[in-house]
Design an enzyme around this catalytic site. Structure first.
Site, short mmCIF file in Angstrom:
data_model
loop_
_atom_site.label_atom_id
_atom_site.label_comp_id
_atom_site.label_asym_id
_atom_site.label_seq_id
_atom_site.Cartn_x
_atom_site.Cartn_y
_atom_site.Cartn_z
CD GLU A 268 -2.69 -1.32 2.50
OE1 GLU A 268 -3.82 -1.82 2.49
OE2 GLU A 268 -2.09 -1.00 3.55
CG ASP B 219 -8.40 -6.18 10.56
OD1 ASP B 219 -8.25 -5.11 9.94
OD2 ASP B 219 -9.09 -7.13 10.13
#
Length: 477
Positions: free
Chosen positions: A198, A264
């Site tokens: 990313e 997460d």
């Protein structure tokens, strides 16, 4: 020294983002379908787990922290399954129900610990009125220590900039797990946690660690961020902050079975640790340890306080990391049996800066293992004055132990580490600065044992004292 877990029970965190339900169908497969060249799975087990932003909230709650979750769902069985699963693990849900949309659901079919296919059931929530979510955030800001925005590009965070501004006005740190290449959306956030792919999608391919740091610092400046944490899979994590040396933490994963939901876990542990009152460096240390645990599990998973404590202690248990003096002696003895050259240095290391990092990296290159002995808080106060240390011993040792160049970290109470050095007797004793070798504490003992003593230069322009003075001047200005 035993590393103490954060006081998670006093931490309150709100998670806002794209919630989803992860469904898993398990079963054996022993034949190929006659209809098409695909395996036939005889399903014998079905599991349902909260995913996306819901998994972040699960990770926070599993640590014992107070987790609140806001997101968009449909009015359907998946939403009810989500609510029940989350209530069972003490996550307080405050969903905004959208009757025109289904709850996002991802179905995975697995056999023999291998994922064969994933089926997604979803419609984007773009265009849904964000005001109900803004109201929920506003109501919670006075009682939380961190806000997590979990972005899976499903529409729940279409108004992410307004959410950031709400939290900033209240003085609540905003942590964001980003999605896509439009980081302008996240301007003003406290911390972004992109993975390497990313990150490179935004700044371009990085061939070296130096390029990651350079482009990451520019990204921080461009988007007015307070910090950036790049998760780098098998290469660990890199924390970048303006005015501070980069902190590179090696991975703690022993085996990798499934990376589903690892991001997460990272942001969940980061938020819970910050909300408990710990520093960002400490939060990254614990998040890195938690990531090493969760990737060793199959499917979307969480980490318990016991698992996290075991992971944090893991380096010491295997002969590396933050140690007591007795543990260090055993580790050094084992290293010598392996024929490894042991280097030792010492210092306060109060505010870690680039000069420290370069110095320790150079010291490590002189042997196979590097010991860093650190002055205790009382020792530092006697040496530096009543205003020091700025960072307590445990924080200083945790940060040092996370550096790739450092193998062992140990503390000492005396004004000098002479007694400690005499007990360890490293092959090479190094010290930074303008000392003469004979002036260095422990040099006589090391020489008497046939070892070496060496003085290394510090990086010009780097000084903890100067950093503290600049901070004080900036506050006055």
């Amino acid at each position: 020294m035993k590393v103490t877990l954060p006081e998670f029970e006093r931490a309150g965190v709100m998670v806002v983002g794209d919630v989803m339900l992860d469904r898993y169908w398990y079963g054996p497969t022993s034949r190929i379908s006659p209809e098409a060249p695909v395996p036939v799975v005889k399903v014998n087990t079905i599991e349902e787990r909260p995913g996306g932003a819901a998994n972040v909230a699960m990770n926070i709650a599993s640590l014992g922290a107070n987790a609140r979750l806001v997101g968009l769902t449909g009015i359907d069985d998946a939403a009810r399954a989500l609510s029940k699963s989350l209530a069972d693990v003490n996550v307080k849900c405050d969903f905004v129900s959208v009757p025109t949309h289904p709850t996002i659901t991802k179905l995975r079919v697995l056999s023999r610990n291998q994922q064969l296919i994933r089926l997604d059931f979803e419609e984007g929530f773009e265009g849904v009125d964000p005001q109900p979510m803004h109201e929920r955030i506003n109501q919670a800001l006075s009682s939380i220590g961190a806000l997590v925005l979990s972005d899976y590009a499903k529409g729940a965070l279409a108004s992410v900039q307004q959410m950031i501004q709400l939290a900033r006005k209240a003085g609540v740190p905003v942590l964001i797990d980003p999605k896509g290449t439009d980081f302008e959306r996240y301007r003003g956030a406290t911390l972004l946690t992109p993975n390497l792919s990313e990150f490179e999608a935004v700044v371009g391919k990085c061939k070296t660690e130096e390029e990651i740091v350079e482009r990451g610092m520019k990204l921080i400046a461009d988007y007015e961020l307070s910090a950036l944490l790049v998760t780098r899979s098998e290469q660990g994590m890199s924390l970048l902050q303006p005015g501070k040396a980069p902190l590179h933490m090696p991975t703690q994963a022993q085996e990798v079975y499934d990376v589903t939901g690892a991001g997460d876990t990272v942001i969940g542990v980061l938020a819970a640790t910050l909300a408990a009152g710990n520093s960002l460096e400490e939060a990254c240390f614990f998040a890195n340890a938690a990531a090493g645990v969760v990737v060793g599990k199959l499917g979307t998973s969480t980490v318990s306080p016991i698992e996290l404590e075991n992971a944090v202690r893991g380096r010491a248990d295997t002969g590396f990391g933050v140690m007591t003096e007795e543990e260090l002696k055993l580790a050094v003895a084992a290293a010598r049996k392996r024929g490894e050259k042991v280097v030792m240095t010492n210092g306060v290391f109060d505010i870690l800066h680039a000069g420290h990092v370069f110095y320790l990296a150079n010291a490590r290159k002189l042997g196979d293992r590097l010991i860093v002995a650190v002055n205790s808080d009382a020792s530092t106060k006697r040496l530096k004055g009543d205003s020091r240390p700025v960072n307590p011993l445990e924080q200083r040792m945790i940060v040092l132990g996370a550096l790739e160049a450092v193998d062992w970290v140990v503390s000492f109470e005396e004004d000098t580490p002479q007694r400690l050095i005499a007990g360890i007797l490293p092959d090479l004793l190094v010290k930074g600065g303008d000392y003469k070798p004979e002036e260095i504490a422990g040099s006589k003992e090391v020489w008497a044992n046939g070892g070496e003593v060496l003085v290394l230069n510090f990086e010009d322009g780097c000084s903890t004292t100067n950093i503290i003075k600049k901070i004080q001047q900036d506050k006055k200005g």
